[in-house]
Design a protein around this motif. Structure first.
Motif, PDB file in Angstrom:
ATOM      1  N   ALA A   1      -7.952   4.796   2.070  1.00 15.94           N
ATOM      2  CA  ALA A   1      -7.516   4.483   0.713  1.00 15.94           C
ATOM      3  C   ALA A   1      -6.247   3.645   0.736  1.00 15.94           C
ATOM      4  O   ALA A   1      -5.402   3.794   1.617  1.00 15.94           O
ATOM      5  N   PRO A   2      -6.099   2.746  -0.252  1.00 11.85           N
ATOM      6  CA  PRO A   2      -4.894   1.924  -0.327  1.00 11.85           C
ATOM      7  C   PRO A   2      -3.726   2.700  -0.919  1.00 11.85           C
ATOM      8  O   PRO A   2      -3.884   3.825  -1.411  1.00 11.85           O
ATOM      9  N   PHE A   3      -2.569   2.098  -0.889  1.00  9.26           N
ATOM     10  CA  PHE A   3      -1.397   2.625  -1.594  1.00  9.26           C
ATOM     11  C   PHE A   3      -1.311   1.917  -2.934  1.00  9.26           C
ATOM     12  O   PHE A   3      -1.237   0.691  -3.003  1.00  9.26           O
ATOM     13  N   GLY A   4      -1.339   2.697  -4.035  1.00  8.39           N
ATOM     14  CA  GLY A   4      -1.311   2.076  -5.348  1.00  8.39           C
ATOM     15  C   GLY A   4      -2.570   1.254  -5.564  1.00  8.39           C
ATOM     16  O   GLY A   4      -3.681   1.675  -5.250  1.00  8.39           O
ATOM     17  N   LYS A   5      -2.408   0.042  -6.065  1.00 11.56           N
ATOM     18  CA  LYS A   5      -3.542  -0.856  -6.265  1.00 11.56           C
ATOM     19  C   LYS A   5      -3.835  -1.585  -4.958  1.00 11.56           C
ATOM     20  O   LYS A   5      -2.921  -1.883  -4.177  1.00 11.56           O
ATOM     21  N   PRO A   6      -5.124  -1.897  -4.693  1.00  3.49           N
ATOM     22  CA  PRO A   6      -5.428  -2.677  -3.491  1.00  3.49           C
ATOM     23  C   PRO A   6      -4.583  -3.951  -3.447  1.00  3.49           C
ATOM     24  O   PRO A   6      -4.476  -4.671  -4.433  1.00  3.49           O
ATOM     25  N   GLY A   7      -4.001  -4.196  -2.299  1.00  5.80           N
ATOM     26  CA  GLY A   7      -3.147  -5.360  -2.127  1.00  5.80           C
ATOM     27  C   GLY A   7      -1.666  -5.077  -2.236  1.00  5.80           C
ATOM     28  O   GLY A   7      -0.842  -5.870  -1.760  1.00  5.80           O
ATOM     29  N   ASP A   8      -1.285  -3.943  -2.846  1.00 10.45           N
ATOM     30  CA  ASP A   8       0.141  -3.626  -2.989  1.00 10.45           C
ATOM     31  C   ASP A   8       0.816  -3.472  -1.633  1.00 10.45           C
ATOM     32  O   ASP A   8       1.917  -3.995  -1.403  1.00 10.45           O
ATOM     33  N   LEU A   9       0.177  -2.738  -0.741  1.00  9.34           N
ATOM     34  CA  LEU A   9       0.767  -2.487   0.568  1.00  9.34           C
ATOM     35  C   LEU A   9       0.879  -3.784   1.368  1.00  9.34           C
ATOM     36  O   LEU A   9       1.894  -4.034   2.033  1.00  9.34           O
ATOM     37  N   GLY A  10      -0.146  -4.601   1.292  1.00 10.57           N
ATOM     38  CA  GLY A  10      -0.101  -5.879   1.985  1.00 10.57           C
ATOM     39  C   GLY A  10       1.050  -6.744   1.505  1.00 10.57           C
ATOM     40  O   GLY A  10       1.761  -7.367   2.311  1.00 10.57           O
ATOM     41  N   ARG A  11       1.248  -6.811   0.194  1.00 12.06           N
ATOM     42  CA  ARG A  11       2.347  -7.622  -0.349  1.00 12.06           C
ATOM     43  C   ARG A  11       3.699  -7.088   0.093  1.00 12.06           C
ATOM     44  O   ARG A  11       4.612  -7.866   0.414  1.00 12.06           O
ATOM     45  N   MET A  12       3.839  -5.771   0.122  1.00 10.83           N
ATOM     46  CA  MET A  12       5.123  -5.182   0.506  1.00 10.83           C
ATOM     47  C   MET A  12       5.461  -5.479   1.962  1.00 10.83           C
ATOM     48  O   MET A  12       6.577  -5.880   2.297  1.00 10.83           O
ATOM     49  N   VAL A  13       4.496  -5.286   2.851  1.00  7.95           N
ATOM     50  CA  VAL A  13       4.749  -5.526   4.269  1.00  7.95           C
ATOM     51  C   VAL A  13       4.946  -7.017   4.529  1.00  7.95           C
ATOM     52  O   VAL A  13       5.829  -7.417   5.300  1.00  7.95           O
ATOM     53  N   ASN A  14       4.158  -7.849   3.875  1.00  7.95           N
ATOM     54  CA  ASN A  14       4.301  -9.293   4.052  1.00  7.95           C
ATOM     55  C   ASN A  14       5.684  -9.757   3.596  1.00  7.95           C
ATOM     56  O   ASN A  14       6.325 -10.588   4.262  1.00  7.95           O
ATOM     57  N   GLY A  15       6.166  -9.231   2.489  1.00  7.27           N
ATOM     58  CA  GLY A  15       7.504  -9.581   2.015  1.00  7.27           C
ATOM     59  C   GLY A  15       8.585  -9.123   2.961  1.00  7.27           C
ATOM     60  O   GLY A  15       9.559  -9.856   3.213  1.00  7.27           O
ATOM     61  N   SER A  16       8.431  -7.933   3.510  1.00  8.01           N
ATOM     62  CA  SER A  16       9.404  -7.431   4.477  1.00  8.01           C
ATOM     63  C   SER A  16       9.417  -8.282   5.737  1.00  8.01           C
ATOM     64  O   SER A  16      10.479  -8.567   6.307  1.00  8.01           O
ATOM     65  N   MET A  17       8.246  -8.720   6.176  1.00  4.34           N
ATOM     66  CA  MET A  17       8.174  -9.564   7.373  1.00  4.34           C
ATOM     67  C   MET A  17       8.918 -10.884   7.169  1.00  4.34           C
ATOM     68  O   MET A  17       9.618 -11.361   8.068  1.00  4.34           O
ATOM     69  N   ALA A  18       8.788 -11.474   5.984  1.00  2.61           N
ATOM     70  CA  ALA A  18       9.510 -12.715   5.717  1.00  2.61           C
ATOM     71  C   ALA A  18      11.015 -12.495   5.805  1.00  2.61           C
ATOM     72  O   ALA A  18      11.749 -13.319   6.370  1.00  2.61           O
ATOM     73  N   LEU A  19      11.483 -11.386   5.258  1.00  7.09           N
ATOM     74  CA  LEU A  19      12.910 -11.080   5.356  1.00  7.09           C
ATOM     75  C   LEU A  19      13.339 -10.853   6.805  1.00  7.09           C
ATOM     76  O   LEU A  19      14.496 -11.104   7.159  1.00  7.09           O
ATOM     77  N   ASN A  20      12.400 -10.416   7.629  1.00  8.03           N
ATOM     78  CA  ASN A  20      12.678 -10.204   9.051  1.00  8.03           C
ATOM     79  C   ASN A  20      12.374 -11.427   9.910  1.00  8.03           C
ATOM     80  O   ASN A  20      12.389 -11.347  11.137  1.00  8.03           O
ATOM     81  N   GLY A  21      12.060 -12.571   9.264  1.00  9.50           N
ATOM     82  CA  GLY A  21      11.942 -13.817  10.002  1.00  9.50           C
ATOM     83  C   GLY A  21      10.557 -14.137  10.533  1.00  9.50           C
ATOM     84  O   GLY A  21      10.433 -14.931  11.471  1.00  9.50           O
TER      85      GLY A  21
END
Length: 459
Positions: free
Chosen positions: A397-417
């Motif tokens: 099962a996803p966290f929240g709506k499908p795609g929410d977890l992907g967006r969160m991790v992808n955003g964190s990765m950008a901040l981490n370079g």
């Protein structure tokens, strides 16, 4: 214009937000925040206009094989620009770079091929493939044979016909697509869609049977072709299960249906062989090529076809007096010169072997994260991989709506370079083929840190 007046055009980001409609972007959000503005590239790294460095773990858009500052491609473009900056291929015209490139692509194809038609993008090449297929059916006296089959979650582009072939809702919603005559069969994602206790071979058999039933329901005499990526890219880096392509091809041969291999992402080494068709034992009638064809330094794409396709088309054009299809920029001499030099670099530097070797290291490192609470599946082949993120490993099962977890991790990765791409809750990894194992370690280390940050945030 009211929107532009509300923004102070003092930064590049604000000017972009005022005037630029982006593809595959939330347009309303971009107006508020503006984009990341990339200014230069160096090897596997890119730099934004604030001086921040990112490792480009997506090779741009699955496409920059040789890195972001290859001087030989710059020189190839400049030299051809000075010699012949443009010419077309209409009405019996051609030019040297295109003749050389057509010959090269036919010679390196994994199965016997005959001719190449040049376009500017993968979308245009897939549109052209569909038109050629319809033209061929008419030439053969089979006007009813116009339907084509592609797959759910398959990606074939965004022009009207190509977007119809694409099996993703966002390519159809609000566009009044797909057009008539485009059918979709199941996506071969074993981890997500297999039935309890079903082996990969059994899953592949079931999907091949479902394909055959679709053909029989529609009428085999109405089905012209099947479109498929050897490995599905933008739909989530879906690796076909054991036996899948052999079983699908058996069904297609049974009903004399053409097979179009969309190699836009897989071609030129990405899967650890020169073409994805080699990796998965595919024998296509047509191949669609783009992206790594020129490392996307310039737009160019190609539709490669065998004599089974070409000969009826040629005969029909003879009867009609012309093959009434073409593009002003198709086979542009500068793009063709860059593509030729790009292929030489891939071959001379053994980048296909490097993709296989370093890609194995990438998957090993990613698989070491399998026990992380957010990791559902690690998948990939060659130098392309994805990690499917879940909130619950058992139910997937996803966290929240499908795609929410992907967006969160992808955003964190950008901040981490690290620049990656979230496809729903799957994070993609498709770096330039020049990448080294230590640079892969840099990607995975920052990915792990991002997983931990998001896991802590949602706990």
């Amino acid at each position: 214009m009211a929107l532009a007046a509300e923004l102070t055009l003092s930064t590049t980001e604000q000017r972009d937000a005022a005037y630029h409609l982006h593809g595959y972007t939330d347009a309303s959000q971009n107006v508020k925040t503006g984009p990341m503005v990339i200014e230069r590239g160096e090897g596997v790294y890119v730099y934004d206009n604030q001086g921040r460095r990112y490792i480009e773990a997506m090779a741009g858009l699955w496409s920059v094989a040789v890195g972001f500052n290859e001087p030989r491609l710059v020189e190839a473009a400049a030299s051809q620009m000075a010699k012949l900056p443009f010419y077309h291929t209409f009405s019996h015209k051609s030019h040297g770079p295109l003749v050389d490139l057509a010959e090269k692509l036919v010679s390196m194809a994994p199965v016997p091929m005959s001719k190449v038609f040049f376009t500017n993008s993968g979308s245009e090449a897939n549109d052209t493939a569909l038109k050629v297929i319809w033209y061929r059916s008419n030439a053969l006296g089979q006007p009813q044979r116009k339907k084509v089959i592609s797959r759910m979650r398959g990606y074939h582009g965004v022009t009207v016909a190509a977007a119809s072939l694409t099996g993703l809702a966002y390519a159809h919603n609000a566009f009044d697509l797909p057009i008539a005559g485009i059918l979709h069969t199941a996506c071969p994602h074993y981890w997500r869609d297999a039935q309890p206790g079903e082996t990969e071979e059994q899953f592949s058999t079931r999907l091949a049977n479902e394909l055959e039933q679709l053909i029989l329901r529609e009428g085999p005499e109405t089905i012209a072709a099947f479109f498929g990526e050897p490995l599905m890219g933008a739909g989530g880096v879906v690796v076909p299960p054991a036996g899948y392509w052999a079983k699908v091809q058996s069904v297609l041969r049974k009903y004399d249906i053409l097979l179009v291999a969309d190699e836009v992402i897989c071609g030129f080494g990405r899967t650890g062989n020169m073409f994805g068709s080699q990796t998965f034992g595919i024998e296509p009638d047509m191949m669609v090529l783009s992206k790594q064809l020129s490392s996307s330094y310039l737009p160019i794409s190609a539709l490669v076809m065998n004599d089974r396709v070409f000969e009826p088309v040629a005969a029909q054009s003879g009867e009609l007096g012309t093959f009434g299809h073409g593009l002003t920029g198709g086979g542009h001499p500068v793009a063709a010169a860059v593509a030729l030099e790009n292929i030489r670099i891939i071959e001379e530097r053994n980048l296909v072997d490097n993709a296989a070797k370093v890609g194995a290291h990438l998957r090993t490192r990613l698989e070491q994260l399998a026990n992380h609470p957010l990791v559902g599946e690690v998948r990939g082949v060659g130098l392309i991989a994805a990690v499917e993120l879940v909130a619950n490993k058992e139910s997937k099962a996803p966290f929240g709506k499908p795609g929410d977890l992907g967006r969160m991790v992808n955003g964190s990765m950008a901040l981490n370079g690290v620049i990656s791409r979230a496809m729903g809750d799957a994070l993609a990894f498709c770096p330039p083929m020049i990448i080294t194992s230590p640079q892969v370690d840099e990607i995975v280390d920052q990915f792990e840190a991002s997983l931990d940050e998001v896991a802590h945030a949602i706990a």
